[in-house]
Scaffold this active site. Structure first.
Site, short mmCIF file in Angstrom:
data_model
loop_
_atom_site.label_atom_id
_atom_site.label_comp_id
_atom_site.label_asym_id
_atom_site.label_seq_id
_atom_site.Cartn_x
_atom_site.Cartn_y
_atom_site.Cartn_z
N SER A 22 39.03 38.14 40.66
CA SER A 22 38.94 39.02 39.47
C SER A 22 39.42 38.28 38.06
O SER A 22 40.34 37.35 38.25
CB SER A 22 39.74 40.42 39.65
N1 SAH Z 1 41.31 41.14 44.90
C1 SAH Z 1 40.57 40.03 44.87
C2 SAH Z 1 39.21 40.28 44.12
C3 SAH Z 1 38.01 40.16 45.11
S1 SAH Z 1 36.42 40.95 44.82
C4 SAH Z 1 41.17 38.61 44.47
O1 SAH Z 1 42.26 38.68 43.97
O2 SAH Z 1 40.46 37.59 44.63
C5 SAH Z 1 36.55 42.45 45.51
C6 SAH Z 1 36.41 42.09 47.29
O3 SAH Z 1 36.44 43.69 47.61
C7 SAH Z 1 35.43 41.45 47.65
O4 SAH Z 1 36.05 40.28 48.49
C8 SAH Z 1 34.80 42.33 48.34
O5 SAH Z 1 34.38 41.82 49.88
C9 SAH Z 1 35.69 43.39 48.87
N2 SAH Z 1 35.43 44.80 49.28
C10 SAH Z 1 34.44 45.34 48.85
N3 SAH Z 1 34.27 46.58 49.49
C11 SAH Z 1 35.20 46.65 50.41
C12 SAH Z 1 35.75 47.62 51.39
N4 SAH Z 1 35.06 48.73 51.91
N5 SAH Z 1 36.78 47.19 52.31
C13 SAH Z 1 37.35 45.93 51.97
N6 SAH Z 1 37.05 45.26 51.03
C14 SAH Z 1 35.91 45.15 50.45
#
Ligand code: SAH
Length: 223
Positions: A69
């Site tokens: 993000s």
């Molecule tokens: N917090 C992360 C942001 C990653 S983007 C960071 O600091 O880098 C969002 C993430 O949510 C992705 O890796 C995606 O695979 C995950 N995601 C989406 N739906 C999800 C679910 N149902 N359960 C767990 N993870 C999920």
């Protein structure tokens, strides 16, 4: 500390100082959140190819078609969570692990769940390597939360939902907060803060629009 053969040096620290200034200009006020961002080497969470850009306020690709993000988004969601030392917090969407480290830096006891197995494994290894092995990472479908460890003081969803997931709301302790982006299109998610005020009553506040990768159901075992 070194990662992918790259140090965290004075140049990186200088870039982080500028990032902190940018975040303040954009309205981030919580000093503790800014200190966490000042102290965590964000370039460790990105591919070496993006090292030069790690401290600009932009989102970047990580593995499995996902993104880390924007620093502003991380800072804003963290600020809205009002973290206190010892808070038990569940993060949905571990991704690169950066957001989890910001929460852990603030003294929270962090559980973080990821649905992409490849990312889960990579980040599990990274967190241990850079001194954040105390973050409990879980592989699974965050849509279901983490009932084994509930209730939580705080829950943060770092992927964009289309509706408020009741299951997650019910894993909050009374008085607990859920920060989650919700909306019908990917680039217009409203940031909501839900507070559980009794067994079956919740309040809702809305804060600005954000862009997120989708909150999906189920898991993906392809590495
Ligand atoms: N917090 C992360 C942001 C990653 S983007 C960071 O600091 O880098 C969002 C993430 O949510 C992705 O890796 C995606 O695979 C995950 N995601 C989406 N739906 C999800 C679910 N149902 N359960 C767990 N993870 C999920």
């Amino acid at each position: 500390m070194k990662h992918q053969g790259v140090e965290d040096n004075y140049r990186h620290k200088g870039l982080r100082q500028n990032l902190v200034k940018t975040l303040q200009t954009k309205g981030i006020k919580d000093q503790k959140v800014l200190t966490a961002i000042m102290n965590i080497p964000r370039h460790f969470f990105l591919d070496k190819a993006f090292e030069e850009w790690a401290y600009q306020d932009v989102a970047f690709p990580i593995d499995n078609n996902q993104t880390i993000s924007h620093p502003y988004t991380v800072a804003r969601q963290t600020e809205l969570l009002r973290i206190h030392k010892g808070d038990k917090i569940l993060e949905i969407g571990t991704g690169s692990g950066y957001q989890a480290c910001v929460l852990s830096y603030l003294g929270a006891k962090v559980y973080s769940i990821e649905r992409q197995e490849g990312l889960f494994q990579k980040t599990y290894t990274l967190l241990r390597k850079i001194g954040y092995g105390n973050i409990r990472t879980l592989f699974g479908d965050g849509y279901k939360g983490a009932p084994r460890f509930a209730p939580f003081d705080k829950i943060i969803v770092t992927a964009g939902a289309t509706e408020l997931p009741k299951t997650l709301m019910n894993q909050l302790r009374i008085g607990g907060l859920l920060v989650i982006p919700v909306g019908s299109t990917e680039d217009n998610k409203k940031m909501l803060r839900i507070k559980r005020i009794s067994e079956d009553q919740f309040t809702r506040e809305t804060f600005g629009a954000f862009k997120f990768v989708p909150f999906l159901q189920g898991t993906n075992n392809k590495i």
